[in-house]
Write a protein that holds these residues in place. Structure first.
Motif, PDB file in Angstrom:
ATOM      1  N   UNK A 144       0.803  -1.296  -0.012  1.00  0.00           N
ATOM      2  CA  UNK A 144       0.023  -0.054   0.017  1.00  0.00           C
ATOM      3  C   UNK A 144       0.969   1.357  -0.107  1.00  0.00           C
ATOM      4  N   UNK A 145       1.862   1.305   0.966  1.00  0.00           N
ATOM      5  CA  UNK A 145       2.699   2.483   1.022  1.00  0.00           C
ATOM      6  C   UNK A 145       3.569   2.680  -0.303  1.00  0.00           C
ATOM      7  N   UNK A 146       4.155   1.534  -0.763  1.00  0.00           N
ATOM      8  CA  UNK A 146       4.858   1.510  -1.959  1.00  0.00           C
ATOM      9  C   UNK A 146       3.969   2.070  -3.140  1.00  0.00           C
ATOM     10  N   UNK A 147       3.037   1.544  -3.269  1.00  0.00           N
ATOM     11  CA  UNK A 147       2.041   1.897  -4.682  1.00  0.00           C
ATOM     12  C   UNK A 147       1.776   3.493  -4.247  1.00  0.00           C
ATOM     13  N   UNK A 148       1.152   3.965  -3.255  1.00  0.00           N
ATOM     14  CA  UNK A 148       0.819   5.285  -3.062  1.00  0.00           C
ATOM     15  C   UNK A 148       1.819   6.191  -3.298  1.00  0.00           C
ATOM     16  N   UNK A 149       3.197   5.877  -2.722  1.00  0.00           N
ATOM     17  CA  UNK A 149       4.421   6.647  -2.621  1.00  0.00           C
ATOM     18  C   UNK A 149       4.521   6.911  -4.357  1.00  0.00           C
ATOM     19  N   UNK A 150       4.706   5.635  -4.973  1.00  0.00           N
ATOM     20  CA  UNK A 150       5.057   5.889  -6.459  1.00  0.00           C
ATOM     21  C   UNK A 150       4.186   6.662  -7.319  1.00  0.00           C
ATOM     22  N   UNK A 151       2.903   6.606  -6.993  1.00  0.00           N
ATOM     23  CA  UNK A 151       1.914   7.399  -7.406  1.00  0.00           C
ATOM     24  C   UNK A 151       2.198   8.823  -7.145  1.00  0.00           C
ATOM     25  N   UNK A 152       2.670   9.208  -5.900  1.00  0.00           N
ATOM     26  CA  UNK A 152       2.777  10.485  -5.444  1.00  0.00           C
ATOM     27  C   UNK A 152       4.085  11.157  -6.100  1.00  0.00           C
ATOM     28  N   UNK A 161       6.539  15.557  -2.420  1.00  0.00           N
ATOM     29  CA  UNK A 161       5.504  14.813  -2.411  1.00  0.00           C
ATOM     30  C   UNK A 161       5.073  14.340  -1.189  1.00  0.00           C
ATOM     31  N   UNK A 162       5.306  14.828   0.150  1.00  0.00           N
ATOM     32  CA  UNK A 162       4.879  14.720   1.267  1.00  0.00           C
ATOM     33  C   UNK A 162       3.611  14.474   1.609  1.00  0.00           C
ATOM     34  N   UNK A 163       2.851  15.331   0.915  1.00  0.00           N
ATOM     35  CA  UNK A 163       1.322  15.173   1.215  1.00  0.00           C
ATOM     36  C   UNK A 163       0.793  13.842   0.803  1.00  0.00           C
ATOM     37  N   UNK A 164       1.111  13.389  -0.443  1.00  0.00           N
ATOM     38  CA  UNK A 164       0.545  12.137  -0.890  1.00  0.00           C
ATOM     39  C   UNK A 164       1.544  10.977  -0.137  1.00  0.00           C
ATOM     40  N   UNK A 165       2.510  11.263   0.398  1.00  0.00           N
ATOM     41  CA  UNK A 165       3.389  10.049   0.976  1.00  0.00           C
ATOM     42  C   UNK A 165       2.490   9.993   2.614  1.00  0.00           C
ATOM     43  N   UNK A 166       2.204  11.114   2.725  1.00  0.00           N
ATOM     44  CA  UNK A 166       1.539  11.066   4.413  1.00  0.00           C
ATOM     45  C   UNK A 166       0.377  10.389   4.327  1.00  0.00           C
ATOM     46  N   UNK A 167      -0.568  10.474   3.069  1.00  0.00           N
ATOM     47  CA  UNK A 167      -1.818   9.484   2.773  1.00  0.00           C
ATOM     48  C   UNK A 167      -1.253   8.132   2.670  1.00  0.00           C
ATOM     49  N   UNK A 168      -0.319   7.808   2.164  1.00  0.00           N
ATOM     50  CA  UNK A 168       0.346   6.490   1.914  1.00  0.00           C
ATOM     51  C   UNK A 168       0.231   6.015   3.377  1.00  0.00           C
ATOM     52  N   UNK A 169       0.791   6.595   4.227  1.00  0.00           N
ATOM     53  CA  UNK A 169       1.358   6.226   5.517  1.00  0.00           C
ATOM     54  C   UNK A 169       0.046   5.956   6.229  1.00  0.00           C
ATOM     55  N   UNK A 170      -1.146   6.749   6.179  1.00  0.00           N
ATOM     56  CA  UNK A 170      -2.451   6.626   6.670  1.00  0.00           C
ATOM     57  C   UNK A 170      -2.974   5.663   6.232  1.00  0.00           C
TER      58      UNK A 170
END
Length: 245
Positions: A114-122, A152-161
């Protein structure tokens, strides 16, 4: 409606009285979920940045595996980890089955994709010219990654959530690799399922409300941090537009 009200009252009483059994389960839940999320961040964020920036043979296969992992049923992860950690399994020598460590491993494997995929997208959503501009200024690869990470920290924080939400709500893998053993591997999700199977719906409802409250508190803290970053960036842009005009 009466069952919900009774569950709320029971949850309130359990928290106010600091019920030892409940506090033990809550503490273990936080430890397991927190450690699993931290491990998945250490794996997922660097891997997501790497997949977003690098082209290499087989990249599409790796990305497809990550995307598949984002929707992988937790019970499948639990089965695989159980097979590896069983006494007769490849890693059975370490004696990790039915321990909190096994639960951390399983939940980290659930959250990491989940975190990998969303970080990649961010990272991929950043302006295409940003990487070239940073490199043109003489940045090292480490400085480049750090700059992209900040942008990209906003998207990465969303990945962490999303990763934390995936582990704190998980029950199948936790039961399979942890065994729901009292004073050892019992967490809020497995305890709730157990109380339902016993017919103790008021206790199960109370544990559910405690789980929801815990999940909301952590997610709210991460959301506040995320939205504060967003507001700060918006104010900065307005400030620059004001002086340019």
């Amino acid at each position: 409606m009466e069952a919900i009200w009774q569950g709320l009252v029971q949850a309130f009483l359990l928290i106010i009285k600091l019920n030892p059994g409940v506090m033990e389960v809550v503490t273990l839940t936080l430890k397991v979920c927190g450690l699993a999320t931290a491990i998945s961040i250490l794996i997922g964020v660097p891997l997501g940045i790497f997949l977003a920036l690098k082209a290499f043979p087989g990249r599409q296969v790796v990305v497809s595996l990550v995307n598949t992992g984002m929707g992988m049923p937790p019970v499948v992860v639990g089965l695989v980890v159980s097979f590896l950690l069983w006494r007769s399994g490849p890693l059975g020598y370490f004696g990790l089955i039915y321990t909190p460590a096994a639960m951390v491993i399983a939940q980290a494997l659930i959250a990491a994709p989940l975190i990998t995929g969303l970080t990649m997208a961010a990272i991929q959503q950043l302006p295409r010219g940003l990487k070239i501009q940073v490199l043109a200024l003489g940045a090292t690869p480490g400085q480049l990654y750090w700059t992209l990470l900040k942008e990209a920290r906003l998207g990465i924080l969303a990945a962490v959530i999303a990763g934390f939400g995936g582990v704190i709500s998980e029950v199948g893998a936790a039961t399979m690799v942890g065994g729901n053993i009292m004073h050892q591997t019992r967490v809020l999700t497995t305890a709730t399922v157990m109380e339902v199977s016993r017919g103790h719906f008021d206790v199960a409802m109370a544990l559910s409300f405690i789980l929801l409250g815990l999940s909301f508190a952590v997610t709210f803290a991460l959301t506040v941090l995320q939205q504060r970053e967003r507001t700060g960036k918006a104010n900065k842009r307005r400030f620059l537009r004001f002086f340019r005009s």
